[in-house]
Design an enzyme around this catalytic site. Structure first.
Site, PDB file in Angstrom:
ATOM      1  N   ARG A 235     -16.026  22.138  -2.439  1.00 28.16           N
ATOM      2  CA  ARG A 235     -16.124  20.889  -3.175  1.00 28.16           C
ATOM      3  C   ARG A 235     -17.527  20.314  -3.187  1.00 28.16           C
ATOM      4  O   ARG A 235     -17.767  19.312  -3.832  1.00 28.16           O
ATOM      5  CB  ARG A 235     -15.156  19.871  -2.571  1.00 28.16           C
ATOM      6  CG  ARG A 235     -15.622  19.319  -1.239  1.00 28.16           C
ATOM      7  CD  ARG A 235     -14.562  18.552  -0.486  1.00 28.16           C
ATOM      8  NE  ARG A 235     -14.031  17.416  -1.206  1.00 28.16           N
ATOM      9  CZ  ARG A 235     -13.068  16.628  -0.711  1.00 28.16           C
ATOM     10  NH1 ARG A 235     -12.586  16.844   0.501  1.00 28.16           N
ATOM     11  NH2 ARG A 235     -12.602  15.624  -1.406  1.00 28.16           N
TER      12      ARG A 235
ATOM     13  N   GLY B 217       0.450  10.310   5.228  1.00 29.35           N
ATOM     14  CA  GLY B 217      -0.326   9.074   5.157  1.00 29.35           C
ATOM     15  C   GLY B 217      -0.390   8.524   3.734  1.00 29.35           C
ATOM     16  O   GLY B 217      -0.344   7.305   3.525  1.00 29.35           O
ATOM     17  N   ASP B 218      -0.508   9.414   2.771  1.00 26.50           N
ATOM     18  CA  ASP B 218      -0.584   8.970   1.367  1.00 26.50           C
ATOM     19  C   ASP B 218       0.771   8.439   0.908  1.00 26.50           C
ATOM     20  O   ASP B 218       0.851   7.429   0.209  1.00 26.50           O
ATOM     21  CB  ASP B 218      -1.016  10.126   0.455  1.00 26.50           C
ATOM     22  CG  ASP B 218      -2.380  10.677   0.861  1.00 26.50           C
ATOM     23  OD1 ASP B 218      -3.175   9.908   1.432  1.00 26.50           O
ATOM     24  OD2 ASP B 218      -2.637  11.865   0.611  1.00 26.50           O
TER      25      ASP B 218
HETATM   26  P1  ATP Z   1      -1.930  12.457   7.128  1.00 27.84           P
HETATM   27  O1  ATP Z   1      -1.596  13.636   7.978  1.00 27.84           O
HETATM   28  O2  ATP Z   1      -1.254  12.505   5.812  1.00 27.84           O
HETATM   29  O3  ATP Z   1      -3.382  12.138   7.057  1.00 27.84           O
HETATM   30  P2  ATP Z   1      -1.875  10.090   8.778  1.00 27.84           P
HETATM   31  O4  ATP Z   1      -2.545  10.678   9.974  1.00 27.84           O
HETATM   32  O5  ATP Z   1      -2.624   9.168   7.918  1.00 27.84           O
HETATM   33  O6  ATP Z   1      -1.222  11.230   7.881  1.00 27.84           O
HETATM   34  P3  ATP Z   1       0.622   9.717  10.170  1.00 27.84           P
HETATM   35  O7  ATP Z   1       0.717   8.683  11.232  1.00 27.84           O
HETATM   36  O8  ATP Z   1       0.614  11.127  10.576  1.00 27.84           O
HETATM   37  O9  ATP Z   1      -0.616   9.303   9.254  1.00 27.84           O
HETATM   38  O10 ATP Z   1       1.830   9.549   9.153  1.00 27.84           O
HETATM   39  C1  ATP Z   1       1.918   8.445   8.293  1.00 27.84           C
HETATM   40  C2  ATP Z   1       3.303   7.856   8.353  1.00 27.84           C
HETATM   41  O11 ATP Z   1       4.262   8.818   7.916  1.00 27.84           O
HETATM   42  C3  ATP Z   1       3.726   7.414   9.734  1.00 27.84           C
HETATM   43  O12 ATP Z   1       3.285   6.103  10.007  1.00 27.84           O
HETATM   44  C4  ATP Z   1       5.244   7.531   9.610  1.00 27.84           C
HETATM   45  O13 ATP Z   1       5.755   6.409   8.942  1.00 27.84           O
HETATM   46  C5  ATP Z   1       5.434   8.747   8.715  1.00 27.84           C
HETATM   47  N1  ATP Z   1       5.562   9.982   9.508  1.00 27.84           N
HETATM   48  C6  ATP Z   1       4.599  10.878   9.771  1.00 27.84           C
HETATM   49  N2  ATP Z   1       5.059  11.894  10.535  1.00 27.84           N
HETATM   50  C7  ATP Z   1       6.361  11.624  10.767  1.00 27.84           C
HETATM   51  C8  ATP Z   1       7.411  12.277  11.499  1.00 27.84           C
HETATM   52  N3  ATP Z   1       7.219  13.432  12.144  1.00 27.84           N
HETATM   53  N4  ATP Z   1       8.634  11.685  11.516  1.00 27.84           N
HETATM   54  C9  ATP Z   1       8.863  10.528  10.873  1.00 27.84           C
HETATM   55  N5  ATP Z   1       7.923   9.865  10.174  1.00 27.84           N
HETATM   56  C10 ATP Z   1       6.687  10.390  10.118  1.00 27.84           C
END
Ligand code: ATP
Length: 314
Positions: free
Chosen positions: A106, A255-256
């Site tokens: 990218r 997260g999205d």
């Molecule tokens: P990404 O991996 O997309 O960057 P992130 O690190 O921004 O995600 P996470 O905390 O991993 O954020 O996940 C975002 C939200 O998704 C959590 O706050 C929760 O609500 C939901 N979530 C993520 N993983 C799980 C899980 N294993 N079981 C239930 N809910 C989940």
């Protein structure tokens, strides 16, 4: 008259079909990947009007991305094509469902050429919410300027700013990332860091303390994976438990999905607690399906999931 406007880089994603190191894998399928377009598609499926734009290469991948996102019903009328650079692509290597690695192609992509002049002020001003991520300012100096110009436009026109830091240390140096992301956070109304991102930005470890660091005049929602999220706004705070997921198929994109759920709740004038619950539900649904956008629910599916009618085990 859009509910939400967002912009950023979306790339074509080649996902390995086989669980093998990339150099031995010879089968891929084509998807798209981009945090902002994931959120746009998530919001659209939940019934909101959304605009997403980017600079796309004048090439087959640029057209593929454009058609895909437009096909979901997102307004893409402000997308710009350029002959000066190709559309970015990336590859996903899989060792197991949860052990993934991505390889970006990218650098100097079409989207990295986005510049403040590409912004349509009236378009941003017409929205209720501007959604930004910390990926865009990492792409290039002109992308960074574009983010700050968009913030200026939003402020001037009373458009609320939702900011997801989405820290990508593959794209920039940690100290630089920290200082730019904190500058954006200062301007945002709603901040959505993951717990580790909150830690990095604030130097604090506990959700309550991280939220305090950003300040009580903001709404800070800290994502804590399967445990759900912690929120703090002017008048309320608390933890909102996550929804159980029977099988994690693809952790990327949670997260999205979470952001789409939270923003959707806010647009429906729900309490912060309910909006966060909605975010948790969409996040949980997103990890239960392969791909960043494939698992994002439509309104009825989300309502059913929240009511517990749908079990992912079925
Ligand atoms: P990404 O991996 O997309 O960057 P992130 O690190 O921004 O995600 P996470 O905390 O991993 O954020 O996940 C975002 C939200 O998704 C959590 O706050 C929760 O609500 C939901 N979530 C993520 N993983 C799980 C899980 N294993 N079981 C239930 N809910 C989940």
């Amino acid at each position: 008259e859009l509910d939400v406007v967002t912009f950023g880089e979306t790339m074509v994603l080649f996902t390995s079909e086989l669980m093998l190191p990339l150099e031995y894998n010879d089968r891929f399928y084509k998807q798209i990947g981009g945090a902002e377009s994931n959120v746009a598609i998530g919001l659209r499926r939940l019934g909101h009007s959304v605009g997403w734009f980017s600079k796309l290469g004048n090439d087959p991948f640029g057209r593929y991305i454009h058609k895909f996102i437009r096909g979901e019903g997102v307004d893409t009328s402000r997308c710009i094509y350029t002959d000066e650079a190709p559309t970015g692509i990336f590859f996903k290597e899989k060792y197991s469902a949860t052990n993934l690695k991505v390889y970006y192609y990218r650098k100097n992509s079409a989207a990295s050429l986005l510049s403040p002049d590409d912004l349509d002020e009236d378009y941003i001003a017409s929205a209720k919410i501007l959604h930004l991520t910390g990926i865009t300012p990492a792409l290039s100096p002109t992308c960074r300027e574009t983010v700050f110009k968009a913030i200026e436009i939003a402020k001037k026109n009373e458009v609320k700013i939702v900011f997801d830091p989405n820290i990508r240390l593959k794209l920039w140096d940690k100290e630089k990332a920290k200082s730019v992301l904190l500058e954006i956070a200062k301007e945002a109304d709603i901040i959505l860091p993951g717990l580790d991102e909150g830690e990095m930005l604030s130097g604090r470890k506990i959700p309550e303390e991280i939220a305090d660091f950003f300040g009580k005049e903001k709404t800070v929602i800290i994502k804590i994976g399967e445990k759900g999220a912690y929120y703090q706004s002017k008048n309320e705070s608390g933890y909102v438990e996550g929804f159980p997921v029977s099988q994690i198929v693809d952790p990327v994109g949670a997260g999205d999905g979470f952001a789409a759920g939270v923003i959707s709740g806010i647009l429906r004038n729900e309490s912060i607690y309910s909006a966060v619950k909605r975010g948790n539900a969409v996040g949980a649904m997103a990890v239960g399906m392969s791909g960043d956008v494939e698992g994002l629910p439509r309104s009825e599916e989300l309502e059913e999931f929240i009511k517990g009618v749908i079990s992912l085990q079925d």
